[in-house]
Scaffold this active site. Structure first.
Site, PDB file in Angstrom:
ATOM      1  N   ARG A  22      66.943  -8.507   3.608  1.00  0.00           N
ATOM      2  CA  ARG A  22      66.836  -8.355   5.063  1.00  0.00           C
ATOM      3  C   ARG A  22      68.181  -7.996   5.677  1.00  0.00           C
ATOM      4  NH1 ARG A  22      64.600 -13.661   7.118  1.00  0.00           N
ATOM      5  NH2 ARG A  22      64.190 -12.631   9.079  1.00  0.00           N
TER       6      ARG A  22
ATOM      7  N   LYS B 225      68.703 -15.560  17.226  1.00  0.00           N
ATOM      8  CA  LYS B 225      68.009 -14.851  18.312  1.00  0.00           C
ATOM      9  C   LYS B 225      66.881 -15.700  18.892  1.00  0.00           C
ATOM     10  CE  LYS B 225      66.927 -11.029  16.038  1.00  0.00           C
ATOM     11  NZ  LYS B 225      67.675 -11.080  14.765  1.00  0.00           N
TER      12      LYS B 225
ATOM     13  N   ARG C 128      63.748  -2.257  15.824  1.00  0.00           N
ATOM     14  CA  ARG C 128      64.538  -2.451  14.605  1.00  0.00           C
ATOM     15  C   ARG C 128      64.890  -1.132  13.944  1.00  0.00           C
ATOM     16  NH1 ARG C 128      62.479  -8.002  13.602  1.00  0.00           N
ATOM     17  NH2 ARG C 128      63.647  -9.008  11.946  1.00  0.00           N
TER      18      ARG C 128
ATOM     19  N   ARG D  53      67.155 -22.649   6.701  1.00  0.00           N
ATOM     20  CA  ARG D  53      65.924 -22.552   7.490  1.00  0.00           C
ATOM     21  C   ARG D  53      64.706 -22.381   6.583  1.00  0.00           C
ATOM     22  NH1 ARG D  53      65.605 -17.749  11.809  1.00  0.00           N
ATOM     23  NH2 ARG D  53      65.146 -16.551   9.958  1.00  0.00           N
TER      24      ARG D  53
ATOM     25  N   ARG E 161      59.424 -20.705   5.312  1.00  0.00           N
ATOM     26  CA  ARG E 161      59.114 -19.295   5.570  1.00  0.00           C
ATOM     27  C   ARG E 161      59.154 -18.521   4.262  1.00  0.00           C
ATOM     28  NH1 ARG E 161      61.530 -16.761  10.981  1.00  0.00           N
ATOM     29  NH2 ARG E 161      61.617 -15.006   9.585  1.00  0.00           N
TER      30      ARG E 161
HETATM   31  P1  AMP Z   1      61.479 -11.808  12.535  1.00  0.00           P
HETATM   32  O1  AMP Z   1      60.565 -12.963  12.829  1.00  0.00           O
HETATM   33  O2  AMP Z   1      61.860 -11.046  13.765  1.00  0.00           O
HETATM   34  O3  AMP Z   1      62.665 -12.217  11.709  1.00  0.00           O
HETATM   35  O4  AMP Z   1      60.635 -10.793  11.629  1.00  0.00           O
HETATM   36  C1  AMP Z   1      60.143 -11.150  10.367  1.00  0.00           C
HETATM   37  C2  AMP Z   1      59.786  -9.892   9.578  1.00  0.00           C
HETATM   38  O5  AMP Z   1      58.781  -9.167  10.291  1.00  0.00           O
HETATM   39  C3  AMP Z   1      60.918  -8.904   9.378  1.00  0.00           C
HETATM   40  O6  AMP Z   1      61.729  -9.214   8.279  1.00  0.00           O
HETATM   41  C4  AMP Z   1      60.144  -7.608   9.168  1.00  0.00           C
HETATM   42  O7  AMP Z   1      59.586  -7.561   7.863  1.00  0.00           O
HETATM   43  C5  AMP Z   1      58.991  -7.763  10.147  1.00  0.00           C
HETATM   44  N1  AMP Z   1      59.321  -7.217  11.464  1.00  0.00           N
HETATM   45  C6  AMP Z   1      59.505  -7.904  12.631  1.00  0.00           C
HETATM   46  N2  AMP Z   1      59.781  -7.082  13.645  1.00  0.00           N
HETATM   47  C7  AMP Z   1      59.794  -5.835  13.131  1.00  0.00           C
HETATM   48  C8  AMP Z   1      60.057  -4.545  13.677  1.00  0.00           C
HETATM   49  N3  AMP Z   1      60.388  -4.372  14.977  1.00  0.00           N
HETATM   50  N4  AMP Z   1      59.965  -3.476  12.846  1.00  0.00           N
HETATM   51  C9  AMP Z   1      59.625  -3.618  11.542  1.00  0.00           C
HETATM   52  N5  AMP Z   1      59.406  -4.798  10.957  1.00  0.00           N
HETATM   53  C10 AMP Z   1      59.482  -5.907  11.745  1.00  0.00           C
END
Ligand code: AMP
Length: 191
Positions: free
Chosen positions: A144, A13, A88, A127, A133
């Site tokens: 996840r 993404k 989400r 990654r 990370r």
């Molecule tokens: P991402 O960078 O989008 O992969 O997000 C990393 C982490 O942030 C996710 O695994 C969640 O723990 C948290 N996170 C990001 N966006 C959301 C969301 N819209 N709702 C809840 N948790 C989120």
């Protein structure tokens, strides 16, 4: 134009979003980035979020919605933005619909990136080494993925009902995937 990028972790993404925002010249609203920024800010909310993120779990709808609603009041988001990693959950999607309906700017398109789960898991583990990370250990990667299936995947049906869903095959080179995204956008704009 308001666009949502939907898809399992590791599907690419972020990469595709960066190309699309630079072509469409709309802001990139990534809740993952916003949460990481809140964590760096050292707030209590940030500390709570960090615990969930490190465990591969979602952060509370309340905190995420507060961050997004705040971001949407900024002038650059008046006519559009690209949501990355948001919504989400169904609750987040419903609130987003309400907020955008109040502004008379409903969501235009939901791009659903689809990919083979085993390939995505391998990608994320790779990654983890490259980007260091803390939420990409083998356990959290699997967590996840489970969270995606249980809490985020229902959005596919939700947006399917709203007839704004465009499924995109995300297996292939970044250029191939981007070409499919552009096709979906052109198709949407002709409607
Ligand atoms: P991402 O960078 O989008 O992969 O997000 C990393 C982490 O942030 C996710 O695994 C969640 O723990 C948290 N996170 C990001 N966006 C959301 C969301 N819209 N709702 C809840 N948790 C989120």
């Amino acid at each position: 134009m308001f666009i949502v990028f939907l898809g399992p972790p590791g599907v690419g993404k972020g990469t595709q979003c960066r190309r699309l925002i630079s072509d469409l010249k709309i802001p990139h609203v990534s809740t993952g980035d916003m949460l990481r920024q809140a964590i760096r800010g050292g707030t209590v909310a940030g500390q709570n979020a960090a615990r969930n993120m490190d465990a591969g779990q979602l952060v509370s709808d309340e905190l995420v919605l507060k961050l997004v609603e705040q971001r949407l009041t900024e002038p650059d988001c008046v006519t559009g933005c690209l949501f990355d990693g948001f919504p989400r959950t169904i609750v987040q999607a419903e609130v987003l619909d309400e907020v955008l309906a109040r502004r008379h700017t409903p969501l235009d398109l939901v791009l659903e990136l689809q990919g083979d789960e085993q390939v995505l898991i391998q990608r994320m583990l790779l990654r983890a080494n490259l980007e260091n990370r803390s939420d990409d250990t083998p356990e959290t990667v699997r967590a996840r993925m489970r969270v995606y299936h249980s809490q985020t995947e229902p959005l596919v049906e939700y947006y399917g009902r709203h007839s704004i869903l465009a499924p995109i095959d995300a297996m292939g080179s970044p250029d191939e995937v981007y070409a499919r995204i552009q096709q979906a956008l052109q198709h949407h704009c002709r409607k």
